[in-house]
Every structure is written in structure tokens, then in C-alpha cells.
Design an enzyme around this catalytic site. Structure first.
Site, PDB file in Angstrom:
ATOM      1  N   GLU A 103       0.863  -1.189   0.000  1.00 22.18           N
ATOM      2  CA  GLU A 103       0.000   0.000   0.000  1.00 22.18           C
ATOM      3  C   GLU A 103       0.891   1.228   0.000  1.00 22.18           C
ATOM      4  O   GLU A 103       1.438   1.599   1.034  1.00 22.18           O
ATOM      5  CB  GLU A 103      -0.932   0.001   1.218  1.00 22.18           C
ATOM      6  CG  GLU A 103      -2.025  -1.030   1.096  1.00 22.18           C
ATOM      7  CD  GLU A 103      -3.298  -0.641   1.843  1.00 22.18           C
ATOM      8  OE1 GLU A 103      -3.512   0.547   2.144  1.00 22.18           O
ATOM      9  OE2 GLU A 103      -4.077  -1.565   2.133  1.00 22.18           O
ATOM     10  N   ASP A 143      -9.694  -1.250  -2.299  1.00 25.20           N
ATOM     11  CA  ASP A 143      -9.111  -0.351  -1.303  1.00 25.20           C
ATOM     12  C   ASP A 143     -10.173   0.626  -0.828  1.00 25.20           C
ATOM     13  O   ASP A 143     -10.849   1.254  -1.636  1.00 25.20           O
ATOM     14  CB  ASP A 143      -7.912   0.395  -1.898  1.00 25.20           C
ATOM     15  CG  ASP A 143      -6.998   0.899  -0.802  1.00 25.20           C
ATOM     16  OD1 ASP A 143      -6.615   0.093   0.071  1.00 25.20           O
ATOM     17  OD2 ASP A 143      -6.680   2.090  -0.783  1.00 25.20           O
TER      18      ASP A 143
END
Ligand code: IMP
Length: 203
Positions: free
Chosen positions: A30, A59
Site C-alpha cells: 500500500e 481499497d
């Protein structure tokens, strides 16, 4: 079979109401970015390289109006470090308790697809922002699908769902008080999944 890339079984349970998919519990990198789309696009390229099959990265983040959008892309970190009850108490100290939940789905199968206005193919933007490290992948297109739901932050209620669901209220009901079907009908993820499902069915 489409690989739904997440370590979160709650997300997969919701996605299965829309499509056949396998959970690919791959912990993609991420990147730090204010835009969930850039994070998801980077993750989708990485996950596709790893899986070699079509992948869909999910996400999500909670954006509190009075906190300037915090925790936003750092929602997972805030949940792990503060916990949802402290996030709720932080918001309770503000006058305005309104918030949004956003979900971005990033699809990648190694093939090319035409850009369309909605869902937006923000491949280049995400790449420019996020992909310094994997220049060799920069030609791999990613398609993004977004969903948002507005609500307010309240004291925790309900046993369903996961993550921030107990403190996110939409029209009088927290997402943890809803069944999966009810949550999908109004949620950020449900909206993004519906857009993706429509596009994928035509593909
Ligand atoms: P991520 O998309 O897995 O990075 O999730 C970001 C954070 O938001 C994590 O703390 C998740 O638990 C939380 N989260 C993601 N989706 C939802 C949801 O649908 N409801 C409540 N919390 C969520």
C-alpha cells in the site's frame, strides 16, 4: 476465475453477492498516497504480476469531514493503532459528525481496455503518481471503479460487518446493524461492485 485481492474476509463476503470470485489473500504494497485510486492501481499491477490471473483489488477508507478527511487512506493504520472507539471519540469532540466511506476497485488482467468516462480509466494518472518503482509495468492498464456512501460517525452499535461498520451510520442504521444484503444496497463497496459487475459482464 477472478481473484479478489484482500486479506479481509468481510470484503469477500460482500463481493460474492455480485460475482464468482476466489479470495487471493495477498498483502499488496500500500503506497502512501492521498488518492485511494493510486493505491489500488499500484496494488492491482503488483497482484496481477503475482497471480498471473485477472485480479480485483479493493481499497477503502473512511473520510471524516470535520477532520479534513482523516483517516482516509490511513484508515487501516488508524483502526490498528487507535481503534474505532477512539476514532469515534475524536469525532464526537467535533460539532460536525458527517463522514464518507469510499471504495475503489482496481481491475487488471494484463489486457488493454478502452477508457470510458465512468468508470474512469485513470491508468496514467495513477501511474504517474504511484509507479516510480515498476516502470516496466507502466504499460499494464488498470480500470478503476469507485463507490461512496455518506453517513455520520456515532457510538458503536451492531455486531455485523467489520472494521468501522459499528460507528458508521447511514439513515439511522449503522452498517454493523445491516445484513450483508442491506449493507451492499447502500454501501461504497456495493456501489463500486455494481459498476464493476456491469462492465465485467460486457467484457
Ligand atoms: P483497506 O481497504 O483494507 O485498506 O481498509 C481500510 C480500513 O477501512 C480498514 O481499517 C478496514 O477495516 C476499513 N474498512 C474497509 N472497508 C470497510 C467497510 O466496508 N466497512 C467498515 N470498515 C471498512
Amino acid at each position: 476465475m477472478l481473484q479478489y485481492v484482500t486479506t479481509n474476509e468481510g470484503k469477500v463476503r460482500e463481493a460474492r453477492e455480485y460475482m464468482d470470485c476466489e479470495q487471493f489473500a495477498y498483502d499488496y504494497t500500500e503506497i502512501q498516497h492521498v488518492d485511494l485510486g493510486a493505491i489500488a492501481a499500484h496494488g492491482a499491477r503488483e497482484a496481477y504480476r503475482e497471480a498471473g490471473n485477472p485480479v480485483l483489488v479493493d481499497d477503502a477508507g473512511l473520510f471524516v469531514d470535520s477532520l479534513g478527511g482523516f483517516p482516509g487512506p490511513y484508515s487501516s493504520y488508524a483502526e490498528d493503532t487507535l481503534g474505532i472507539e477512539r476514532v469515534q471519540r475524536l469525532v464526537a469532540g467535533e460539532e460536525d459528525h458527517r463522514a464518507s466511506f469510499r471504495c475503489v476497485l482496481a481491475y487488471c488482467d494484463g489486457a488493454d481496455f478502452a477508457a470510458s468516462p465512468d468508470p474512469v480509466d485513470r491508468d496514467e494518472r495513477a501511474l504517474a503518481a504511484a509507479d516510480g518503482e515498476h516502470q516496466s509495468d507502466s504499460g499494464v492498464p488498470v480500470k478503476l471503479f469507485e463507490g461512496t456512501v455518506r453517513g455520520r460517525i456515532v457510538s458503536p452499535r451492531g455486531d455485523g460487518g467489520f472494521g468501522y461498520d459499528p460507528i458508521f451510520e447511514h439513515e439511522g442504521t449503522t452498517m454493523a446493524e445491516m445484513s450483508t444484503e442491506e449493507k451492499n444496497a447502500i454501501s461504497h463497496r456495493g456501489r463500486a461492485l455494481a459498476k464493476f459487475g456491469e462492465w465485467f459482464a460486457e467484457r
